[in-house]
Design a protein around this motif. Sequence first.
Motif, PDB file in Angstrom:
ATOM      1  N   MET A  37      -0.662  -4.443   8.149  1.00  0.00           N
ATOM      2  CA  MET A  37      -1.354  -4.281   6.880  1.00  0.00           C
ATOM      3  C   MET A  37      -0.436  -3.542   5.913  1.00  0.00           C
ATOM      4  O   MET A  37       0.140  -2.510   6.250  1.00  0.00           O
ATOM      5  N   THR A  38      -0.313  -4.044   4.730  1.00  0.00           N
ATOM      6  CA  THR A  38       0.475  -3.397   3.688  1.00  0.00           C
ATOM      7  C   THR A  38      -0.455  -2.536   2.842  1.00  0.00           C
ATOM      8  O   THR A  38      -1.490  -2.997   2.377  1.00  0.00           O
ATOM      9  N   LEU A  39      -0.079  -1.272   2.657  1.00  0.00           N
ATOM     10  CA  LEU A  39      -0.872  -0.349   1.858  1.00  0.00           C
ATOM     11  C   LEU A  39      -0.362  -0.319   0.434  1.00  0.00           C
ATOM     12  O   LEU A  39       0.836  -0.213   0.204  1.00  0.00           O
ATOM     13  N   ASP A  40      -1.282  -0.398  -0.529  1.00  0.00           N
ATOM     14  CA  ASP A  40      -0.877  -0.251  -1.922  1.00  0.00           C
ATOM     15  C   ASP A  40      -1.171   1.182  -2.373  1.00  0.00           C
ATOM     16  O   ASP A  40      -1.614   2.019  -1.584  1.00  0.00           O
ATOM     17  N   ASP A  41      -0.910   1.471  -3.640  1.00  0.00           N
ATOM     18  CA  ASP A  41      -1.076   2.830  -4.156  1.00  0.00           C
ATOM     19  C   ASP A  41      -2.524   3.321  -4.062  1.00  0.00           C
ATOM     20  O   ASP A  41      -2.776   4.492  -3.778  1.00  0.00           O
ATOM     21  N   ASP A  98      -4.783   2.334  -1.799  1.00  0.00           N
ATOM     22  CA  ASP A  98      -5.041   2.615  -0.390  1.00  0.00           C
ATOM     23  C   ASP A  98      -4.506   3.996  -0.023  1.00  0.00           C
ATOM     24  O   ASP A  98      -5.176   4.788   0.641  1.00  0.00           O
ATOM     25  N   ARG A  99      -3.290   4.285  -0.456  1.00  0.00           N
ATOM     26  CA  ARG A  99      -2.684   5.594  -0.168  1.00  0.00           C
ATOM     27  C   ARG A  99      -3.485   6.722  -0.827  1.00  0.00           C
ATOM     28  O   ARG A  99      -3.687   7.776  -0.227  1.00  0.00           O
ATOM     29  N   ARG A 114     -12.600  -1.062   0.273  1.00  0.00           N
ATOM     30  CA  ARG A 114     -11.245  -0.657   0.682  1.00  0.00           C
ATOM     31  C   ARG A 114     -11.289   0.250   1.919  1.00  0.00           C
ATOM     32  O   ARG A 114     -10.483   0.100   2.833  1.00  0.00           O
TER      33      ARG A 114
END
Length: 152
Positions: free
Chosen positions: A1-5, A7-8, A39
Amino acid sequence: MTLDDLDRAILIALQKDAGQSTTRLADKLGLSQPATWRRIRRLQGAGVITGRRLLVDADKAGFGVTVFLGVKLAMKGRVSLADFERAVDAIPEVQTVDHVLGLYDYRLRVVARDLADFERVLRRRIMTLPGVGDVEANVLLSEERRPGPLGA
């Protein structure tokens, strides 16, 4: 899974206060409550968020001594790691059990009411575990919270 801003940002906010409502979190992030909830559910579904914990101040709860124990198993061939882990899990004073690479096989975080109580736990419970060989104790003097990998 790629986390975006976003998500962070959600992860950082939940690390600081896992009990906050999704509405409050959404307001902080400038998102709608349903989008924030989706999310969080996606992060849980992907295993990025694996649970929520209640942090207890051990000292205020009557456990004034914390000791880190390095445990080296004496008989690796005769006692399986699973046997040791199962036995140590039954000791309530042991907060964490980490299987590590290095001088010791395990690192345990142990809490006790005082040094006499720790000695009792060490002698009667930990030293009698299957396969225990060398043990090194390091008493915690102070603890500072360090930011996690996400800057929380």
